[in-house]
Every structure is written in C-alpha cells, then in structure tokens.
Scaffold this active site. Structure first.
Site, short mmCIF file in Angstrom:
data_model
loop_
_atom_site.label_atom_id
_atom_site.label_comp_id
_atom_site.label_asym_id
_atom_site.label_seq_id
_atom_site.Cartn_x
_atom_site.Cartn_y
_atom_site.Cartn_z
N PRO A 2 26.98 83.37 60.52
CA PRO A 2 27.46 84.49 59.70
C PRO A 2 27.56 84.07 58.24
O PRO A 2 28.01 82.96 57.95
CB PRO A 2 28.85 84.79 60.28
CG PRO A 2 28.84 84.19 61.65
CD PRO A 2 27.91 83.01 61.59
N ALA A 3 27.12 84.96 57.34
CA ALA A 3 26.98 84.56 55.93
C ALA A 3 28.30 84.06 55.36
O ALA A 3 28.36 82.97 54.79
CB ALA A 3 26.48 85.73 55.11
N LEU A 4 29.36 84.81 55.52
CA LEU A 4 30.61 84.41 54.88
C LEU A 4 31.50 83.68 55.88
O LEU A 4 31.70 84.15 57.01
CB LEU A 4 31.35 85.65 54.36
CG LEU A 4 32.53 85.29 53.48
CD1 LEU A 4 32.19 85.55 52.02
CD2 LEU A 4 33.76 86.08 53.85
N ASP A 32 34.87 77.02 58.81
CA ASP A 32 34.36 75.71 58.39
C ASP A 32 35.49 74.69 58.41
O ASP A 32 36.47 74.81 57.69
CB ASP A 32 33.79 75.81 56.97
CG ASP A 32 33.18 74.49 56.55
OD1 ASP A 32 32.01 74.25 56.89
OD2 ASP A 32 33.87 73.68 55.89
N TYR A 37 40.06 66.92 56.99
CA TYR A 37 41.02 67.89 56.44
C TYR A 37 42.37 67.76 57.13
O TYR A 37 43.38 68.30 56.64
CB TYR A 37 40.51 69.34 56.57
CG TYR A 37 39.19 69.62 55.88
CD1 TYR A 37 38.69 68.77 54.89
CD2 TYR A 37 38.44 70.75 56.20
CE1 TYR A 37 37.47 69.02 54.28
CE2 TYR A 37 37.23 71.02 55.59
CZ TYR A 37 36.75 70.15 54.64
OH TYR A 37 35.54 70.41 54.03
N LYS A 66 32.75 68.31 60.68
CA LYS A 66 31.99 67.27 59.97
C LYS A 66 32.45 65.86 60.34
O LYS A 66 33.65 65.62 60.55
CB LYS A 66 32.17 67.45 58.44
CG LYS A 66 31.96 68.88 57.99
CD LYS A 66 32.01 69.07 56.49
CE LYS A 66 32.08 70.55 56.15
NZ LYS A 66 33.44 71.10 56.17
N HIS A 99 29.43 64.45 56.65
CA HIS A 99 30.23 65.02 55.55
C HIS A 99 29.76 64.54 54.17
O HIS A 99 29.67 65.33 53.24
CB HIS A 99 31.70 64.64 55.78
CG HIS A 99 32.66 65.58 55.14
ND1 HIS A 99 33.88 65.88 55.68
CD2 HIS A 99 32.60 66.29 53.98
CE1 HIS A 99 34.52 66.74 54.90
NE2 HIS A 99 33.76 66.99 53.87
#
Ligand code: A2P
Length: 303
Positions: A2-4, A32, A37, A66, A99
């Site tokens: 999906p684009a966004l 994402d 993170y 990642k 990453h």
C-alpha cells in the site's frame, strides 16, 4: 505494498500501540517497523488486539521490519527476524530490509571500534541470510535501506533474489531523481522515510530547513485547501514512491492518510520539484566518528 504507510521510528513506547490501533481503524494497511526502534513488542500487542477485535485480518496488512547493524552476516539474519516476528506476534513479515549498509559489532552507536568495514563483513554475505529467510517463508519480500546506486549495483551482481525495495530518506528537498530512475529500471520500489522532513529534535541538524513552512508548499496547500504535510505526501505518491510519515496523534494520522485523496497538478509537481537541493535531515554522521571506516562519502557514494 500500500502506497502510504505508518512510520514508527521515534514513536515512543506507551504511545505507539495506541497509534497503531488507531491507524488500522482509520484504514492504514502498511506499517513500517524496525528492531532498533525498540517498540516492536508494543506494536505486536496492538496488532494482536486489532486481529482479535476483527478490525483487520493479517493478510490485509503489509508489515515491514529491518535487520539492525549488529545482525549483519548470514548466520545472524534468521535469529534476528525470528526475534522480530516473536515481538510483533506474527508468523511472517511482508518485507524485511537491511537497515543500513553499516555492519557493527554492538547495538549501540558511538562506541569506539564498533564498526566492521564492508571488506570485513560484505553485504553479499548478509544478503545470503536475507535470501534464506525469504526461502523459509519468514518474509514475503526482501530489500535494503539507505543503499546508494553503487551498493545496489554490487548487490544486483551477486543476488539470487534481487532486492525489491530500497527505503531511503526522500522529500522535496531530497528528491534523488537519479536514484529513482535507477530503481525504476531495476524494478526496485522506493519507500520514502522522513517524508515530512521532521525527524525528532535529537536527530535533527541545527538550522535544518522547515520543509512544511516552505512558501511553495504552503501556497499549494492553500490552493488545494489541504495541509502542507498532505502536499508533500501527495508529491511522494505522485512520483510512485511510498511515504511512511510517523505520527502518534489521531488527528495527524487521519490527515496524513487523507493525502491519498489529493491530486496535484503538473504545475504543482514542477514547483515542488524545484525545491530539490539534495538536503539530508538524516545525514549519517553518526556512522562516521573518529576511527570508523565509514565516511559520508563512502556511506552515500556521493561527492
Ligand atoms: P506527531 O507524532 O506528534 O504527529 P517524519 O515522518 O517526516 O519523520 O515526521 C514525523 C514528525 O512529524 C513527528 O514529529 C510527527 O509528530 C510530525 N507529524 C506527523 N504528521 C504531521 C502532520 N500532518 N503535520 C505536521 N507534523 C506532523
């Protein structure tokens, strides 16, 4: 893909789970993530809650994560993705990325002698591990992040499975047209991180330009009766790239998703394209302390 998507870098613990739940309810289908993170466990709890509540089914979501720098080397990839899958409470990822092309011995940056050069720890070796987890169905797609044309070219020469995505910083101040053309020719999709040009204070260079306050951006926003953030996200999607704005704020989550409904004109695109000045908010200096084999020149292969 999906684009966004929803970015989760700098999305704090205690907030990120709620943001993910809210995003899914609003209609986000692309999230994402990354091991570094430090919030994948909380995201995993939120995903499980969303599945149990019937808000979404696993197969409707696109989840990226990642491989962190201390997990380069083919033997390290499988344990790393298995940890991420356990934290996210998933059986598979949609996309797993290297990453950074910066192998390290330890997790934490800024420790002397922590870096391994690409001669000591070649990307090609790490890629063998990425191909192995792809073939083991732990992820549906594999790719890279922060890779230059030079490093992509070297990888394409040896890969059995080509990288399908390169995730890089991208916004109107850093349009990277040459990289875009190269990736299009090689069928490598681009995901755009920091698409609003707003990394958090600690990761923001002093005197960084305020992209969302650029008169060009605000004038286009006024014409379309939308916000500056929506303009730069629409610009990214119009170019065929996938922006992943981070927000934990319900109003801004909705605002960013609604950028999909904005149709910029050719004149808008031309004006936004003129803002390009190859400016990086995330310039990679944290990989170049004294004694590091990395320099800004050999990190980005520019200049
Ligand atoms: P917040 O989480 O409070 O919404 P980027 O994705 O380019 O790194 O930008 C992320 C930063 O921009 C975060 O500080 C986020 O704050 C903020 N942000 C997210 N969406 C918007 C928006 N629509 N307008 C202005 N700032 C935004």
């Amino acid at each position: 893909m999906p684009a966004l998507g929803l970015g989760t870098w700098q999305a704090p613990k205690g907030e990120v789970g709620q943001a993910v739940l809210e995003a899914i309810r609003l209609g986000y289908r692309h999230i994402d993530c990354a091991a570094i993170y430090g919030n994948e466990k909380e995201i995993g709890e939120a995903l499980e809650a969303a599945f149990q509540a019937g808000d979404v089914r696993r197969e409707e979501l696109w989840i990226t994560s990642k491989l962190w720098n201390n997990r380069h080397g083919h033997h390290n990839v499988r344990p790393a993705i298995e940890k991420t899958l356990a934290d996210l409470r998933l059986d598979y990822l949609d996309l797993y990325l290297i990453h950074w092309p910066v192998p390290m011995k330890y997790v934490v940056p800024h420790v002397p002698n922590q870096f391994l050069s690409l001669e000591e720890q070649p990307i090609a070796d790490t890629w063998l591990g990425m191909e192995e987890v792809l073939e083991a169905d732990l992820t549906k797609h594999i790719g890279v992040s922060n890779f230059s044309i030079k490093k992509l070219t070297q990888l394409l020469e040896v890969a059995r499975h080509n990288p399908e995505v390169n995730q890089v910083e991208m916004h109107p101040l850093l349009a990277q047209n040459t990289l875009c053309r190269f990736c299009e020719a090689e069928k490598i999709h681009i995901t755009a991180y920091t698409p609003l040009g707003r990394p958090a204070a600690g990761d923001r260079p002093a005197n960084a330009p305020e992209l969302l306050e650029s008169p060009v951006v605000t004038a286009i926003a006024e014409q379309h009766q939308c916000t500056p953030a929506q303009v730069v996200l629409a610009w990214a999607m119009e170019r065929g790239t996938a922006p992943i704005p981070k927000s934990t704020n319900p109003r801004r989550l909705a605002e960013n998703l609604a950028s999909q409904n904005i149709a910029l004109t050719d004149a808008d695109m031309a004006a936004l394209n003129k803002l390009d000045r190859h400016y990086r908010y995330v310039d990679g200096t944290f990989w170049t302390p004294p004694g590091s084999p990395y320099t800004l020149q050999n990190l980005w292969d520019e200049g």
